[in-house]
Design an enzyme around this catalytic site. Structure first.
Site, short mmCIF file in Angstrom:
data_model
loop_
_atom_site.label_atom_id
_atom_site.label_comp_id
_atom_site.label_asym_id
_atom_site.label_seq_id
_atom_site.Cartn_x
_atom_site.Cartn_y
_atom_site.Cartn_z
N GLY A 54 0.84 -1.20 0.00
CA GLY A 54 0.00 0.00 0.00
C GLY A 54 0.86 1.24 0.00
CB CYS A 81 5.41 -4.07 -0.02
SG CYS A 81 6.26 -2.50 -0.26
CE1 TYR A 82 1.64 1.13 5.62
CE2 TYR A 82 -0.05 -0.57 5.73
CZ TYR A 82 0.49 0.62 6.19
OH TYR A 82 -0.11 1.28 7.23
CD GLU A 168 2.60 -8.26 -5.46
OE1 GLU A 168 3.39 -9.03 -4.87
OE2 GLU A 168 2.40 -7.11 -5.09
CB SER A 220 -23.71 -9.19 -25.47
OG SER A 220 -22.56 -9.85 -24.95
N GLY A 221 -23.53 -12.26 -26.78
CA GLY A 221 -22.65 -13.06 -27.64
C GLY A 221 -21.21 -12.96 -27.17
N GLY A 222 -20.93 -12.01 -26.26
CA GLY A 222 -19.59 -11.87 -25.70
C GLY A 222 -19.30 -13.00 -24.72
CB VAL A 223 -16.11 -14.21 -23.24
CG1 VAL A 223 -15.68 -15.37 -22.37
CG2 VAL A 223 -15.36 -14.22 -24.55
CG ASP A 224 -17.34 -11.45 -19.34
OD1 ASP A 224 -16.48 -12.33 -19.51
OD2 ASP A 224 -17.06 -10.25 -19.16
CB SER A 225 -23.47 -12.07 -21.71
OG SER A 225 -23.31 -12.23 -23.09
CB SER A 226 -21.54 -16.62 -24.14
OG SER A 226 -21.77 -15.63 -25.09
#
Ligand code: XMP
Length: 508
Positions: A54, A81-82, A168, A220-226
């Site tokens: 942070g 770190c922090y 990370e 929508s046909g996009g990855v997430d909604s599909s």
């Protein structure tokens, strides 16, 4: 679930990455605010806690803290770190400005300790001014760098650990190893979590949440909604109905492809709403990019509301919200339906009992992995991102059917040639732009005065920072030749060599 690690958010810029690294190492992880309750942190199963980095300095007034009980939950705690400096302060150590701050790559030498099992001297990524000058009782230094004698510490009895460097980030060699050592060697976890083996649990969860209710979704046909729709379909079958709005701004054959695959092959209940005329007439004469976005977003909500009203009897609205959306809306806070969400930011209050968001704990690449495990074909799972306003923001200036038609054909050729060159997975996005510029050319001995098409192809891992893609010249040449040969009214093709920043991915 096989263990769960909570990352407490102290405001560092790499915090999302910490949760990702833990998941990549095979353990489910969540980023939670420091104010999270004990119950929330403990959850069903807690196996470890990571305190993030942070921007604060531990002795500053109002420096970020967390409750002392975080160190008494009976699980190992790793401070980064922090997070390490804060832990040192809580346990009686002393922190101060290092004589020389370390920013960037530094060499670290590791002691023989479980956290660094199988590692010796490696490059680590440092980004600190303060460091731990003295450790409290029971701690010992387990790594050093040229300017930082306590680059990592351990109190094995209390199971408290700290690393000053950022394991990370990619630049830390063996950074992933530090996480897997912490998870396996110190937390004692099997590290067998993966998004694909949680599909069954997720399906069960949806069943439990929905009961015998009905769900409405915008596809929508996009990855997430599909992926969200296919998952819910597995859970409740025909009680899911998807609305697919064809706003007239889709790519060539896209509406047919979505209907054929999700409707016919997978058997999802999809209602296609042909709203092309409606959107295009609203957009007539509009050339300002933000005005286009606003019109499309509002019209989308209106179309969806009308359908929801007409269909009645739906209890839940399905949203394809993913983890970065949740985090952006306030680290682990409740989901806000973002106005720039791909399906246009659907309002919550159109008569639903609730919203279901089965993907809200997954990162984009995890959604893809889940999609593959649900047997969605790779070419759909790996589809490039496509903006909600579609081709409207790729026609510069006002939109006409003729311009859209030219854009669609050129975009189709670009996609075809990118696929043929095997570059689909190398590129983050690739599309053509209708620049609106006309220029003079010569074709078949005749003068032409036709449109210039822009080709945009970028590489990225998150769309935040983007490089223009170094597509091989022969491929670029073929793209240009094909576009000009196959599409009327185009006599020039230009390649966009602007990165982001200063450019953006889309031209509008
Ligand atoms: P920019 O152009 O901002 O794009 O660099 C970053 C990513 O976001 C997509 N994009 C949008 N997506 N609605 C969306 O759903 C929008 O209005 C929109 N504008 C840009 C863009 O395609 C890229 O992936």
């Amino acid at each position: 679930m096989g263990g769960r690690v909570v990352v407490l958010d102290f405001g560092g810029q790499y915090n999302q990455l910490i949760a990702r690294r833990v998941r990549e190492a095979g353990v489910y992880s969540e980023l939670l605010p420091r104010s999270a309750s004990r119950e929330r942190i403990l959850g069903d199963e807690l196996s470890g806690v990571i305190l993030s980095g942070g921007p604060d300095s531990v002795y500053e007034e109002n420096a970020m803290t967390c409750p002392d009980w975080v160190f008494e939950l009976g699980v190992p705690v790793l401070g980064i770190c922090y997070g390490m400096q804060y832990m040192a302060k809580v346990f009686g150590g002393e922190i101060g400005s290092a004589a020389i701050g370390e920013y960037g790559r530094t060499n670290a030498v590791y002691a023989d300790h479980a956290l660094f099992e199988g590692m010796d001297e490696r490059v680590v990524w440092m980004n600190h001014n303060d460091s731990v000058l003295r450790m409290g009782d029971g701690f010992r230094s387990i790594a050093y760098t040229a300017h930082c004698p306590i680059a990592a510490f351990a109190n094995d009895e209390k199971r408290l650990y700290g690393i000053q460097f950022h394991a990370e980030v990619e630049h830390t060699e063996d950074g992933k190893r530090v996480f897997s050592n912490f998870l396996r060697g110190i937390c004692g976890l099997a590290c067998d979590w993966s998004p694909s083996n949680i599909a069954e649990d997720m399906i069960e969860e949806v069943r439990a949440q929905v009961g015998d209710g009905k769900v409405l979704a915008a596809l929508s046909g996009g990855v997430d909604s599909s992926v969200a729709a296919v998952l819910v379909h597995r859970a409740i079958g025909d009680r899911l109905t998807c609305i697919f709005v064809d706003h007239g701004l889709l790519r060539l054959n896209e509406a047919e492809e979505v209907m054929a695959f999700y409707g016919e092959s997978l058997g999802l209940n999809i209602i296609k709403v042909d709203a092309q005329e409606r959107f295009l007439s609203k957009l007539e004469g509009v050339s300002d990019p933000e005005a286009k976005r606003k019109i499309i977003g509002e019209e989308f909500v209106r179309v969806f509301e009308e359908q929801a009203e007409r269909l009645t009897g739906f209890d839940y609205l399905l949203q394809g919200t993913i983890y970065p959306d949740v985090i952006e809306s306030g680290s682990g806070g409740s989901a806000v339906i973002k106005s720039h969400h791909n399906v246009g930011g659907l309002p919550e209050d159109i008569g639903f009992v609730g919203i279901i968001e089965p993907l809200r704990s997954l990162f984009k690449d995890e959604v893809r992995e889940l999609g593959l495990s649900l047997d969605i074909p790779p070419q759909l799972v790996w589809r490039q991102p496509f903006p909600g306003p579609g081709l409207a923001i790729r026609v510069i200036g006002d939109i006409t059917r003729e311009k859209l038609d030219i854009l669609r054909r050129t975009d189709y050729i670009l996609r075809r040639e990118v696929r043929a060159a095997g570059l689909e997975r190398v590129l983050w996005q690739y599309f053509t732009v209708f620049t609106g510029i006309r220029s003079v050319g010569v074709m078949g001995d005749r003068r032409t005065y036709d449109y210039a098409i822009g080709v945009r192809a970028v590489t990225s891992s998150d769309a935040m920072s983007v490089d223009w893609a170094e597509i091989p010249f022969p491929v670029l040449k073929r793209i240009s030749d094909c576009i000009i040969a196959e599409v009327d009214h185009v006599n020039r093709v230009v390649y966009d060599i602007t990165s982001k920043p200063p450019g953006t991915v889309e031209w509008e």
